[in-house]
Design an enzyme around this catalytic site. Structure first.
Site, PDB file in Angstrom:
ATOM      1  N   ARG A 146       0.844  -1.021   0.227  1.00  9.04           N
ATOM      2  CA  ARG A 146      -0.091   0.089   0.016  1.00  9.04           C
ATOM      3  C   ARG A 146       0.919   1.021  -0.007  1.00  9.04           C
ATOM      4  NH1 ARG A 146      -1.892  -3.493   4.102  1.00  9.04           N
ATOM      5  NH2 ARG A 146      -4.289  -4.322   3.706  1.00  9.04           N
ATOM      6  N   LYS A 170      -1.805  -2.714   7.844  1.00  6.36           N
ATOM      7  CA  LYS A 170      -3.112  -2.276   8.605  1.00  6.36           C
ATOM      8  C   LYS A 170      -3.022  -2.873   9.978  1.00  6.36           C
ATOM      9  CE  LYS A 170      -6.245  -0.578   5.109  1.00  6.36           C
ATOM     10  NZ  LYS A 170      -7.335  -0.533   4.519  1.00  6.36           N
ATOM     11  N   HIS A 240      -2.557   2.196  -5.550  1.00  2.14           N
ATOM     12  CA  HIS A 240      -3.079   0.888  -5.354  1.00  2.14           C
ATOM     13  C   HIS A 240      -3.540   0.155  -6.600  1.00  2.14           C
ATOM     14  CE1 HIS A 240      -4.317  -0.332  -1.444  1.00  2.14           C
ATOM     15  NE2 HIS A 240      -5.523  -0.936  -1.894  1.00  2.14           N
ATOM     16  N   ARG A 243      -0.771  -2.402  -6.603  1.00  3.83           N
ATOM     17  CA  ARG A 243      -1.226  -3.354  -5.785  1.00  3.83           C
ATOM     18  C   ARG A 243      -2.034  -4.528  -6.131  1.00  3.83           C
ATOM     19  NH1 ARG A 243      -1.320  -4.678   0.020  1.00  3.83           N
ATOM     20  NH2 ARG A 243      -3.101  -5.304   0.863  1.00  3.83           N
ATOM     21  N   HIS A 266      -3.844  -9.279   4.181  1.00  6.33           N
ATOM     22  CA  HIS A 266      -5.036  -8.997   4.198  1.00  6.33           C
ATOM     23  C   HIS A 266      -5.568  -9.873   5.660  1.00  6.33           C
ATOM     24  CE1 HIS A 266      -6.400  -8.167  -0.012  1.00  6.33           C
ATOM     25  NE2 HIS A 266      -5.983  -7.151   0.820  1.00  6.33           N
ATOM     26  N   TYR A 275     -10.118 -10.755  -5.962  1.00  2.00           N
ATOM     27  CA  TYR A 275      -9.339 -10.867  -7.337  1.00  2.00           C
ATOM     28  C   TYR A 275      -9.443 -12.066  -8.006  1.00  2.00           C
ATOM     29  CZ  TYR A 275      -6.704  -7.138  -4.898  1.00  2.00           C
ATOM     30  OH  TYR A 275      -6.380  -5.970  -4.390  1.00  2.00           O
TER      31      TYR A 275
END
Length: 296
Positions: A146, A170, A240, A243, A266, A275
Site C-alpha cells: 500500500r 493495517k 493501489h 497493488r 489481508h 481478485y
C-alpha cells in the site's frame, strides 16, 4: 462541543491509535465523522441513541452523499457505540439496529504487464530523483505494498541480501514480503544514492524527499502520477492500482489465493477473493473467443 464529549472523543482516539493500531488516516476519518456528528447537535453523553444516528445519516444522505460514504459512517457509529459499552460509558449498544445501505462491490482496476513496464520505464534513472521514483513504483508492484506501507517502510527492514522487506500493515500486522530480483536491483541502486538527500537527522525510512524528510502517502501518489501516461492514465492508475496488478498477475500466473492473502497482508480471505473475479473474467474472455460453443 461540550467538554465531556471532547474528553470522550480524546479517549476514543487513544483507543483507535494505541489500542487497535489503526493508521493515522483511518483514525482521522473516525474523528472527523464523530466531530461532525457533535457539531450537528449530537451528543456522546446525553441522548446518544439510534434516533440521533439515523437523523444524522438522513441529513447527510439528503445532501447527495453516496451509499458507500453512508455505509462507512454506519461502520463508524458501530465501532464507537460498541466502544462506549466496552468501556462502561453505556449499558446498551444503540447502533445494533443500525443498518448500512447495500453498496455494489466494484472490481479493482489493474494494469497489464506491458502497461506496468511502460510506467516503470518512464522514470529517468540517470538522476537520483528518477531512481528513487522508479524504486518506489517497483516496490508497489513487486511487493504489492500500500502507499502508506511504502512511505513508512524502514531502511533497516529492507534486506537487499535476502530480497525481502518487513512491512507494518493495517492493524499493526507485520509481514515479510519477498521482492523480485528486478525490484531488488533498483532498491539497491537507490540505497547507494540515498545519502545524497540526507541533510540533517535521518528519518530512517527507505524513501525520503529531496530535503531528507520521510515521504507520506501523498508523495507516493505524486510519484506514481508523474510516471503514468497513455493506457495507464486512461485506466486512472494510482498506487493501489499497482497493488491490484500485483495480486491479479500472481493469480493469473497460478499462485494460490492463500499465498496472495499473506503477501497482501489481508486479515481475511474474503478481501483477497475479489481478485479471483478478475481472473475468472479473463478466463471467461479467453473461453468465449476460443471455444466452439463460445463463438457466436
Amino acid at each position: 462541543m461540550q467538554e465531556e464529549d471532547r474528553l470522550i472523543l480524546e479517549s476514543f482516539k487513544d483507543e483507535l491509535t494505541y489500542g487497535r493500531g489503526l493508521s493515522p488516516l483511518t483514525v482521522k476519518a473516525y474523528l472527523t465523522q464523530m466531530t461532525d456528528f457533535a457539531a450537528a447537535g449530537g451528543s456522546f453523553v446525553k441522548g446518544f441513541d439510534i434516533s440521533q444516528m439515523r437523523e444524522y445519516l438522513m441529513k447527510r444522505a439528503s445532501t447527495g452523499m453516496s451509499p458507500g460514504s453512508i455505509a462507512r459512517m454506519v461502520s463508524c457509529f458501530h465501532t464507537f457505540s460498541r466502544w462506549l459499552v466496552e468501556t462502561g460509558r453505556s449499558e446498551i449498544d444503540h447502533s445494533e439496529l443500525l443498518k448500512a445501505p447495500r453498496v455494489p462491490r466494484r472490481l479493482p482496476g489493474f494494469l497489464g504487464v506491458s502497461e506496468v513496464k511502460s510506467v516503470l520505464n518512464a522514470y529517468d534513472t540517470s538522476t537520483t530523483k528518477g531512481l528513487r521514483n522508479r524504486a518506489v513504483v517497483e516496490l508497489l508492484y513487486g511487493a504489492g505494498l500500500r502507499a502508506a506501507e511504502a512511505a513508512s517502510l524502514l531502511l533497516k527492514n529492507t534486506s537487499i541480501a535476502s530480497g525481502t522487506v518487513r512491512v507494518m500493515g493495517k492493524g499493526r500486522r507485520e509481514r515479510i514480503v519477498p521482492v523480485p530480483g528486478g525490484t531488488v536491483e533498483y532498491l539497491g541502486k537507490w540505497i547507494q544514492k540515498r545519502n545524497e538527500y540526507i541533510s540533517g537527522d535521518d528519518p530512517g525510512t527507505l524513501f525520503i524527499s529531496v530535503r531528507g524528510r520521510k515521504l507520506d502517502p501523498r508523495d507516493i501518489r505524486r510519484i506514481v502520477s508523474a510516471g503514468v501516461d497513455g493506457a495507464a492514465r486512461a485506466a486512472g492508475a494510482t498506487p493501489h492500482t499497482f497493488r491490484h496488478s500485483f495480486a491479479t498477475h500472481l493469480l493469473n500466473g497460478g499462485a494460490d489465493i492463500r499465498t496472495v492473502q499473506e503477501l497482501l497482508g489481508h486479515a481475511g480471505i474474503g478481501t483477497t477473493q475479489i481478485y479471483t473475479h478478475l481472473t475468472t473474467e479473463k478466463l471467461k474472455g479467453v473461453y468465449m473467443k476460443t471455444h466452439p460453443r463460445g463463438k457466436k
